[in-house]
Write a protein that holds these residues in place. Structure first.
Motif, PDB file in Angstrom:
ATOM      1  N   GLY A 201      -2.679  17.732 -11.305  1.00 47.07           N
ATOM      2  CA  GLY A 201      -1.886  16.827 -12.206  1.00 47.07           C
ATOM      3  C   GLY A 201      -0.834  15.710 -11.505  1.00 47.07           C
ATOM      4  O   GLY A 201      -0.245  15.114 -12.285  1.00 47.07           O
ATOM      5  N   VAL A 202      -0.837  15.735 -10.358  1.00 47.64           N
ATOM      6  CA  VAL A 202       0.001  14.916  -9.557  1.00 47.64           C
ATOM      7  C   VAL A 202      -0.767  13.206  -9.705  1.00 47.64           C
ATOM      8  O   VAL A 202      -1.891  13.332  -9.865  1.00 47.64           O
ATOM      9  CB  VAL A 202      -0.037  15.144  -7.997  1.00 47.64           C
ATOM     10  CG1 VAL A 202       0.073  14.011  -7.164  1.00 47.64           C
ATOM     11  CG2 VAL A 202       0.822  16.293  -7.751  1.00 47.64           C
ATOM     12  N   ASP A 203       0.036  12.407  -9.669  1.00 51.71           N
ATOM     13  CA  ASP A 203      -0.401  10.923 -10.027  1.00 51.71           C
ATOM     14  C   ASP A 203      -0.964  10.218  -8.834  1.00 51.71           C
ATOM     15  O   ASP A 203      -1.676   9.587  -8.607  1.00 51.71           O
ATOM     16  CB  ASP A 203       0.887  10.174 -10.706  1.00 51.71           C
ATOM     17  CG  ASP A 203       1.090  10.708 -12.051  1.00 51.71           C
ATOM     18  OD1 ASP A 203       0.127  10.783 -12.994  1.00 51.71           O
ATOM     19  OD2 ASP A 203       2.390  11.125 -12.455  1.00 51.71           O
ATOM     20  N   ILE A 204      -0.136  10.546  -8.018  1.00 51.99           N
ATOM     21  CA  ILE A 204      -0.396   9.717  -6.371  1.00 51.99           C
ATOM     22  C   ILE A 204      -0.101  10.689  -5.142  1.00 51.99           C
ATOM     23  O   ILE A 204       0.867  11.458  -5.193  1.00 51.99           O
ATOM     24  CB  ILE A 204       0.979   8.746  -6.261  1.00 51.99           C
ATOM     25  CG1 ILE A 204       0.804   7.656  -7.472  1.00 51.99           C
ATOM     26  CG2 ILE A 204       0.688   7.828  -5.031  1.00 51.99           C
ATOM     27  CD1 ILE A 204       1.913   6.646  -7.690  1.00 51.99           C
ATOM     28  N   VAL A 205      -1.221  10.632  -4.470  1.00 47.65           N
ATOM     29  CA  VAL A 205      -0.903  11.413  -2.983  1.00 47.65           C
ATOM     30  C   VAL A 205      -0.939  10.512  -1.823  1.00 47.65           C
ATOM     31  O   VAL A 205      -1.541   9.558  -1.915  1.00 47.65           O
ATOM     32  CB  VAL A 205      -2.214  12.403  -3.099  1.00 47.65           C
ATOM     33  CG1 VAL A 205      -2.398  12.840  -1.708  1.00 47.65           C
ATOM     34  CG2 VAL A 205      -2.203  13.282  -4.129  1.00 47.65           C
ATOM     35  N   ILE A 206      -0.141  10.884  -1.054  1.00 46.75           N
ATOM     36  CA  ILE A 206       0.044  10.130   0.288  1.00 46.75           C
ATOM     37  C   ILE A 206      -0.198  11.202   1.431  1.00 46.75           C
ATOM     38  O   ILE A 206       0.102  12.394   1.299  1.00 46.75           O
ATOM     39  CB  ILE A 206       1.777   9.595   0.276  1.00 46.75           C
ATOM     40  CG1 ILE A 206       1.829   8.718  -1.098  1.00 46.75           C
ATOM     41  CG2 ILE A 206       1.893   9.227   1.775  1.00 46.75           C
ATOM     42  CD1 ILE A 206       3.275   8.313  -0.822  1.00 46.75           C
ATOM     43  N   HIS A 207      -0.818  10.508   2.477  1.00 40.17           N
ATOM     44  CA  HIS A 207      -0.783  11.218   3.572  1.00 40.17           C
ATOM     45  C   HIS A 207      -0.520  10.360   4.855  1.00 40.17           C
ATOM     46  O   HIS A 207      -0.680   9.155   4.925  1.00 40.17           O
ATOM     47  CB  HIS A 207      -2.492  11.718   3.895  1.00 40.17           C
ATOM     48  CG  HIS A 207      -2.951  12.521   3.141  1.00 40.17           C
ATOM     49  ND1 HIS A 207      -3.078  13.961   3.434  1.00 40.17           N
ATOM     50  CD2 HIS A 207      -3.939  12.513   1.835  1.00 40.17           C
ATOM     51  CE1 HIS A 207      -3.656  14.815   2.442  1.00 40.17           C
ATOM     52  NE2 HIS A 207      -4.289  13.872   1.541  1.00 40.17           N
ATOM     53  N   SER A 208       0.004  10.883   5.793  1.00 42.33           N
ATOM     54  CA  SER A 208       0.182  10.618   7.277  1.00 42.33           C
ATOM     55  C   SER A 208      -1.305  10.577   7.878  1.00 42.33           C
ATOM     56  O   SER A 208      -1.459  11.831   7.910  1.00 42.33           O
ATOM     57  CB  SER A 208       1.274  11.141   7.959  1.00 42.33           C
ATOM     58  OG  SER A 208       1.207  10.644   9.563  1.00 42.33           O
ATOM     59  N   LEU A 209      -2.023   9.675   8.163  1.00 42.70           N
ATOM     60  CA  LEU A 209      -3.307   9.834   8.936  1.00 42.70           C
ATOM     61  C   LEU A 209      -2.831  10.238  10.474  1.00 42.70           C
ATOM     62  O   LEU A 209      -3.801  10.408  11.092  1.00 42.70           O
ATOM     63  CB  LEU A 209      -4.197   8.756   8.847  1.00 42.70           C
ATOM     64  CG  LEU A 209      -4.499   8.423   7.360  1.00 42.70           C
ATOM     65  CD1 LEU A 209      -5.050   7.191   7.301  1.00 42.70           C
ATOM     66  CD2 LEU A 209      -5.360   9.400   6.635  1.00 42.70           C
ATOM     67  N   SER A 210      -1.785  10.164  11.029  1.00 38.88           N
ATOM     68  CA  SER A 210      -1.446  10.287  12.094  1.00 38.88           C
ATOM     69  C   SER A 210      -1.648  11.917  12.735  1.00 38.88           C
ATOM     70  O   SER A 210      -1.267  11.966  13.835  1.00 38.88           O
ATOM     71  CB  SER A 210      -0.012   9.764  12.692  1.00 38.88           C
ATOM     72  OG  SER A 210       0.482   8.927  11.776  1.00 38.88           O
ATOM     73  N   LEU A 219      -3.076   7.815  17.706  1.00 38.77           N
ATOM     74  CA  LEU A 219      -3.115   6.850  16.664  1.00 38.77           C
ATOM     75  C   LEU A 219      -2.129   6.971  15.545  1.00 38.77           C
ATOM     76  O   LEU A 219      -1.878   7.866  15.372  1.00 38.77           O
ATOM     77  CB  LEU A 219      -4.627   6.711  16.136  1.00 38.77           C
ATOM     78  CG  LEU A 219      -5.200   7.829  15.158  1.00 38.77           C
ATOM     79  CD1 LEU A 219      -4.613   7.914  13.661  1.00 38.77           C
ATOM     80  CD2 LEU A 219      -6.728   7.940  15.463  1.00 38.77           C
ATOM     81  N   LEU A 220      -1.776   6.091  14.881  1.00 39.46           N
ATOM     82  CA  LEU A 220      -1.074   5.997  13.765  1.00 39.46           C
ATOM     83  C   LEU A 220      -1.651   5.515  12.406  1.00 39.46           C
ATOM     84  O   LEU A 220      -2.679   4.543  12.467  1.00 39.46           O
ATOM     85  CB  LEU A 220       0.334   5.357  13.674  1.00 39.46           C
ATOM     86  CG  LEU A 220       1.444   5.738  14.747  1.00 39.46           C
ATOM     87  CD1 LEU A 220       2.420   4.881  14.666  1.00 39.46           C
ATOM     88  CD2 LEU A 220       1.706   7.242  14.686  1.00 39.46           C
ATOM     89  N   GLY A 221      -1.566   6.135  11.153  1.00 43.25           N
ATOM     90  CA  GLY A 221      -2.145   5.585   9.974  1.00 43.25           C
ATOM     91  C   GLY A 221      -1.616   6.370   8.869  1.00 43.25           C
ATOM     92  O   GLY A 221      -0.851   7.452   8.910  1.00 43.25           O
ATOM     93  N   GLY A 222      -1.827   5.577   7.608  1.00 42.49           N
ATOM     94  CA  GLY A 222      -1.301   6.306   6.323  1.00 42.49           C
ATOM     95  C   GLY A 222      -2.243   6.005   5.103  1.00 42.49           C
ATOM     96  O   GLY A 222      -3.034   4.877   5.351  1.00 42.49           O
ATOM     97  N   VAL A 223      -2.218   6.799   4.083  1.00 39.91           N
ATOM     98  CA  VAL A 223      -2.903   6.295   2.836  1.00 39.91           C
ATOM     99  C   VAL A 223      -2.305   6.738   1.783  1.00 39.91           C
ATOM    100  O   VAL A 223      -1.405   7.874   1.855  1.00 39.91           O
ATOM    101  CB  VAL A 223      -4.212   7.152   3.163  1.00 39.91           C
ATOM    102  CG1 VAL A 223      -4.194   8.655   3.079  1.00 39.91           C
ATOM    103  CG2 VAL A 223      -5.419   6.802   2.094  1.00 39.91           C
ATOM    104  N   VAL A 224      -2.698   5.902   0.740  1.00 43.63           N
ATOM    105  CA  VAL A 224      -2.187   6.224  -0.647  1.00 43.63           C
ATOM    106  C   VAL A 224      -3.315   6.676  -1.614  1.00 43.63           C
ATOM    107  O   VAL A 224      -4.154   5.546  -1.342  1.00 43.63           O
ATOM    108  CB  VAL A 224      -1.352   5.237  -1.200  1.00 43.63           C
ATOM    109  CG1 VAL A 224      -0.699   5.658  -2.591  1.00 43.63           C
ATOM    110  CG2 VAL A 224      -0.109   4.871  -0.476  1.00 43.63           C
ATOM    111  N   ILE A 225      -3.571   7.583  -2.240  1.00 38.91           N
ATOM    112  CA  ILE A 225      -4.670   7.828  -3.107  1.00 38.91           C
ATOM    113  C   ILE A 225      -4.333   8.214  -4.438  1.00 38.91           C
ATOM    114  O   ILE A 225      -3.506   8.644  -4.966  1.00 38.91           O
ATOM    115  CB  ILE A 225      -5.421   9.284  -2.750  1.00 38.91           C
ATOM    116  CG1 ILE A 225      -5.947   8.824  -0.998  1.00 38.91           C
ATOM    117  CG2 ILE A 225      -6.767   9.316  -3.558  1.00 38.91           C
ATOM    118  CD1 ILE A 225      -6.007  10.270  -0.259  1.00 38.91           C
TER     119      ILE A 225
END
Ligand SMILES: *Cc1c(COP(=O)(O)O)cnc(C)c1O
Length: 394
Positions: A201-210, A219-225
């Motif tokens: 039921g969550v609307d937006i998921v975020i991850h640090s890809l780091s 490495l550093l990275g991030g994503v919004v799904i």
């Protein structure tokens, strides 16, 4: 919680070769790295048509890039979201999301301990009259009472940063919907292999890809799904205008790392079990914070496994003694972040920040431990030497 090494077979297929056929050029086994910063067209009309559908076309790498796009498709599919946008870091993804969506006079509510820099960002944006509150509670009545008339976003993590607190994701999402709030969830600690908040039921998921996804501390990275609607908005404002775009080479490294994610996590799930049972036998350890030590009724419904980050409290508040304990470690290094090969330890108490820690509900004697990919025997031997520095009361 039951130990699960039988990851979802569909997820494994995504890690291995998902969407790679669409990007294949030479029957290569490792995805092509397209480092180009721009993409040209045969004629002006085609060029202008391409701009009309910027979301789907390769024009300039600050918008879309084929190597990064392959990573986005894989990550969206793993989280079972409609679309994904990858950024230069986890913080780039978090700030782009919040600043693309939030309007002046709106309020955002944080539940429990979220990543510290996220809170620091919101401190900064009070100057635009975007306000926030943090509520340290797992009680849904208390959470409900903290929702203000102008609360438009609820932001949470489970397990949470530092204390690994758990929240019933379905329940919080439902509560948010009832109050017309959009939910943002940072799923970095669990990875999409072990928890899929969009399905709860969550609307937006975020991850640090780091962290686990990058997996090698290089490495550093991030994503919004999220849905196409949210991703379009975040792409247009937070990605294009703020410009924290990832390098295609880093996306390529993350694609490489994804192929071993399940293998690394399975190994670390075994290790953390050994480490927890060792810690449980140490009289100097007062409390262990990890999903395996926190029996809640909803846990097995929202997580199919757990990762190797934990924290514990020890039997002293004396800063010098805590330093002696940590400095006795040889294999386990002192450092921020986690998710790579090497085990890491972090202490929040600096000997002079009692008030800050008390205000943020953190015990002074808290130790965070990330269990890396060394053998659990080596890690336990290292910890055992450090525990000798702590007195045991008879
Ligand atoms: C590390 C981390 C972030 C920030 O990610 P960076 O890639 O370091 O910018 C955000 N959330 C959580 C839970 C994290 O652990």
């Amino acid at each position: 919680m039951k130990l699960r090494k039988d990851f979802n077979p569909d997820d494994i297929l995504i890690l291995e070769h998902g969407f790679e056929k669409e990007f294949n050029m030479f029957n290569e086994v490792s995805p092509v790295l397209v480092q180009s910063s721009l993409f040209t067209e045969e004629n002006l009309n085609a060029f202008h048509r391409k701009h009309e559908l910027e979301r789907e076309n390769y024009i300039y790498t600050r918008g879309h890039n084929p190597t990064t796009r392959l990573l986005e498709l894989k990550l969206a599919q793993l989280e079972q979201g409609e679309n994904a946008k990858v950024f230069a870091s986890g913080m780039a993804a978090i700030s782009a999301t919040i600043l693309s969506l939030m309007k002046q006079d709106e309020h955002i509510l944080f539940i429990n301990h979220c990543y510290g820099t996220t809170m620091a960002l919101l401190d900064e944006y009070q100057k635009f009259n975007i306000t926030y509150d943090i509520i340290y509670s797992n009680n849904y009545e208390v959470i409900k009472k903290a929702i203000k008339p102008n609360t438009k976003y609820i932001y949470f993590e489970s397990p949470s940063s530092l204390l690994l607190d758990l929240l019933d994701i379905k329940k919080v999402s439902k509560l948010a919907k009832k109050h017309g709030c959009c939910t943002i969830f940072d799923n970095t600690i669990s990875t999409p292999l072990l928890q899929k908040p969009l399905n709860l039921g969550v609307d937006i998921v975020i991850h640090s890809l780091s962290k686990y996804i990058g997996g090698h501390s290089d490495l550093l990275g991030g994503v919004v799904i999220s849905s196409n609607a949210y991703i379009d908005k975040i792409l247009e404002v937070g990605h294009q205008y703020f410009g924290a775009c990832i390098s295609p080479y880093t996306s390529w490294l993350i694609l490489r790392s994804l192929r071993t994610l399940h293998v690394r996590l399975a190994y670390q799930m075994d290790s953390i079990k050994q480490i927890i049972s060792f810690l449980q036998q140490q009289p100097q350890v007062l409390k262990i914070n990890h999903p395996l030590c926190n029996a809640t009724s909803f846990l097995s419904k929202q997580m199919s496994g757990y990762t190797s980050l934990l924290s514990f409290t020890i039997n002293t508040f004396d800063y010098e003694t805590i330093c002696r304990f940590v400095d006795a470690l040889k294999l386990i290094k002192i450092g921020v972040s986690w998710g790579g090969f090497e085990s890491l330890i972090l202490v929040v108490y600096r000997g002079n920040n009692e008030q800050v820690l008390q205000a943020s509900n953190l015990p002074l004697n808290l130790i965070r431990l990330y269990v890396g990919l060394e053998s659990s025997v080596s890690i336990i031997n290292d910890l055992a030497l450090a525990f000798k520095t702590l007195e045991v009361k008879q």
